[in-house]
Motif scaffolding. Structure first.
Motif, short mmCIF file in Angstrom:
data_model
loop_
_atom_site.label_atom_id
_atom_site.label_comp_id
_atom_site.label_asym_id
_atom_site.label_seq_id
_atom_site.Cartn_x
_atom_site.Cartn_y
_atom_site.Cartn_z
N HIS A 195 -4.75 9.14 17.07
CA HIS A 195 -3.84 8.43 16.31
C HIS A 195 -3.58 7.04 16.67
O HIS A 195 -3.02 6.59 15.52
N PHE A 196 -3.71 6.66 17.55
CA PHE A 196 -3.72 5.15 17.90
C PHE A 196 -4.63 4.41 17.03
O PHE A 196 -4.20 3.39 16.49
N ILE A 197 -5.75 4.93 16.88
CA ILE A 197 -6.81 4.00 16.12
C ILE A 197 -6.43 4.13 14.58
O ILE A 197 -6.47 3.13 14.02
N VAL A 198 -5.86 5.40 13.89
CA VAL A 198 -5.40 5.40 12.76
C VAL A 198 -4.55 4.36 12.45
O VAL A 198 -4.27 3.60 11.59
N ILE B 182 1.00 4.46 3.31
CA ILE B 182 0.18 5.21 2.99
C ILE B 182 -0.89 5.61 3.72
O ILE B 182 -1.47 6.81 3.88
N THR B 183 -1.63 4.39 4.31
CA THR B 183 -2.65 4.72 5.21
C THR B 183 -2.75 5.43 6.40
O THR B 183 -3.38 6.36 6.77
N TRP B 184 -1.35 5.33 7.04
CA TRP B 184 -0.95 5.92 8.10
C TRP B 184 -0.86 7.21 7.94
O TRP B 184 -1.51 8.25 8.80
N PHE B 185 -0.41 7.56 6.98
CA PHE B 185 -0.07 9.23 6.60
C PHE B 185 -1.44 9.96 5.89
O PHE B 185 -1.64 10.95 6.38
N LEU B 186 -2.28 9.14 5.39
CA LEU B 186 -3.63 9.69 4.91
C LEU B 186 -4.38 9.92 6.40
O LEU B 186 -4.97 10.74 6.48
N GLY C 120 -5.22 -3.69 8.07
CA GLY C 120 -5.51 -4.00 6.82
C GLY C 120 -4.37 -4.67 6.24
O GLY C 120 -4.69 -5.87 5.35
N PHE C 121 -3.42 -4.40 6.71
CA PHE C 121 -2.14 -5.33 6.00
C PHE C 121 -1.89 -6.72 6.82
O PHE C 121 -1.65 -7.71 6.16
N ILE D 102 -14.57 7.26 9.19
CA ILE D 102 -13.14 7.38 8.38
C ILE D 102 -12.41 6.33 8.61
O ILE D 102 -11.43 5.85 7.88
N TYR D 103 -12.49 5.76 9.69
CA TYR D 103 -11.46 4.59 10.36
C TYR D 103 -11.79 3.46 9.55
O TYR D 103 -10.90 2.47 9.23
N LEU D 104 -13.14 3.08 9.18
CA LEU D 104 -13.50 1.89 8.44
C LEU D 104 -12.83 2.29 7.10
O LEU D 104 -12.44 1.21 6.29
N ILE D 105 -12.93 3.45 6.37
CA ILE D 105 -12.38 3.73 5.18
C ILE D 105 -10.96 3.34 4.98
O ILE D 105 -10.42 2.75 4.18
N LEU D 106 -10.19 3.99 5.99
CA LEU D 106 -8.83 3.75 6.49
C LEU D 106 -8.47 2.15 6.29
O LEU D 106 -7.30 1.83 5.63
N LEU D 107 -9.27 1.47 6.92
CA LEU D 107 -9.15 0.10 7.00
C LEU D 107 -9.11 -0.50 5.54
O LEU D 107 -8.45 -1.20 5.49
N LEU D 108 -10.28 -0.08 4.88
CA LEU D 108 -10.33 -0.76 3.59
C LEU D 108 -9.27 -0.40 2.51
O LEU D 108 -8.94 -1.12 1.63
N ILE D 109 -8.62 0.98 2.86
CA ILE D 109 -7.64 1.45 2.11
C ILE D 109 -6.44 0.65 2.34
O ILE D 109 -5.71 0.19 1.21
N SER D 110 -5.93 0.30 3.55
CA SER D 110 -4.95 -0.59 3.73
C SER D 110 -4.99 -2.02 3.54
O SER D 110 -4.18 -2.50 2.66
N PHE D 111 -6.36 -2.51 3.62
CA PHE D 111 -6.66 -3.92 2.95
C PHE D 111 -6.47 -3.93 1.78
O PHE D 111 -5.78 -4.93 1.01
N SER D 112 -7.28 -2.92 0.89
CA SER D 112 -7.09 -3.25 -0.46
C SER D 112 -5.68 -2.76 -1.26
O SER D 112 -5.18 -3.55 -2.18
N LEU D 113 -5.06 -2.06 -0.62
CA LEU D 113 -3.65 -1.72 -1.18
C LEU D 113 -2.71 -2.71 -0.92
O LEU D 113 -2.05 -2.97 -1.75
#
Length: 323
Positions: A174-177, A50-54, A184-185, A2-13
């Protein structure tokens, strides 16, 4: 995973926001307060938020976050939305302050207030006093983080440092999130920035740090000073600069370039160099928290360290002798 997915979301967005901003000419213009010299897209903090709240929602549905903390952090949506509008329409300072006050009250409500404030030799447990203090602290953290977001990688690296420190000390996910949301940003903002965070990101990060400070302080009063030390690079610069400007008789609402990190760039340091040295200072601050058993001694050492840093910067670029 899930953390890899969130990283990719932040990066892509962040990438898509950057491209959209360039296409629509939504760039931060260069002015007298700017530390950058090239018009650059802004609003990268939208991807971070967005990534943080997801990620927070994921932690909520997997029962991996305390509900009081979850709801307090979720209140940050308001400050993100208001800051997003401010990035676009430049809202009045009074309107921003009203929403910051409402967000502070909401955060305190879900955290159950601020229980006590330990000053080493005495403790304040009067709930009226502690909550008034916490209310203004949240507002100050929101604004000072925004003030200190001015050069490439600076605000983002501070958020990574604080989140990583929080994870090492408190071992909560939550710190990892927050780490992956910022990371990603930060890829697009590090060194030669291709996009800026904007108020939508910096005010949210300031709010989060304030919430963490109060939440963990309510567990153990010593934790308040742990967070104060960890965050001291930012609050020390912002607070000392504000006091100095007041003593100089300056109009505090007027734009300026007198923060320590700004003066270093004016003295010829690159953004990359300033950010890297800030990382070194932060590592020292973490070592004080981690290895010095007496938190009062650690706090004193941190203030001494930051005073030396400030004096060094004053020699590089005087605070008083320029506007």
């Amino acid at each position: 995973m899930i953390y890899l997915i969130l990283l990719l979301i932040s990066f892509s967005l962040t990438y898509f926001i950057k491209e959209y901003a360039i296409k629509k000419s939504l760039v931060a213009t260069v002015n007298e307060r700017s530390s950058h010299t090239v018009p650059t897209p802004h609003g990268g903090g939208i991807a971070l938020a967005i990534t943080w709240f997801l990620g927070l929602l994921y932690l909520y549905f997997t029962d991996d976050i305390d509900l009081n903390l979850f709801y307090a952090l979720l209140v940050g949506i308001v400050i993100s939305l208001v800051s997003f509008l401010d990035d676009i329409y430049e809202l009045s300072a009074k309107l921003r302050l009203i929403f910051q006050s409402l967000v502070s009250l909401g955060g305190l409500y879900f955290l159950g207030g601020f229980e006590s404030l330990d000053f080493f030799v005495f403790s304040i447990e009067n709930q009226i006093v502690t909550n008034i203090f916490a209310f203004f602290m949240i507002i100050w953290f929101i604004n000072l983080y925004n003030f200190l977001d001015g050069i490439n990688g600076y605000a983002g690296s501070e958020a990574i440092f604080l989140s990583l420190s929080g994870f090492i000390l408190f071992n909560e996910n939550h710190f990892i999130v927050l780490i992956v949301a910022v990371l990603g940003f930060l890829y697009w903002n590090w060194n030669k920035a291709k996009i800026f965070m904007g108020d939508v990101g910096s005010t949210l990060l300031g709010y989060n740090i304030a919430v963490f400070t109060i939440y963990y302080s309510n567990q153990t009063s010593e934790n308040f000073w742990i967070w104060i030390i960890l965050f001291s690079l930012f609050w020390f610069d912002a607070t000392v600069t504000l006091i100095r400007r007041k003593l100089n008789g300056e109009k505090l609402s007027q734009a300026h370039k007198k923060h320590a990190y700004q003066r270093l760039t004016q003295a010829g340091w690159s953004h990359y160099k300033v950010t890297n040295y800030s990382v070194v200072v932060n590592i020292i601050l973490f070592c004080l928290v981690y290895f010095v058993s007496n938190i009062f001694i650690a706090f004193i050492f941190s203030i001494i360290l930051l005073n030396f840093v400030m004096k060094y910067i004053d020699k590089k670029k005087s605070f008083i002798k320029y506007s």
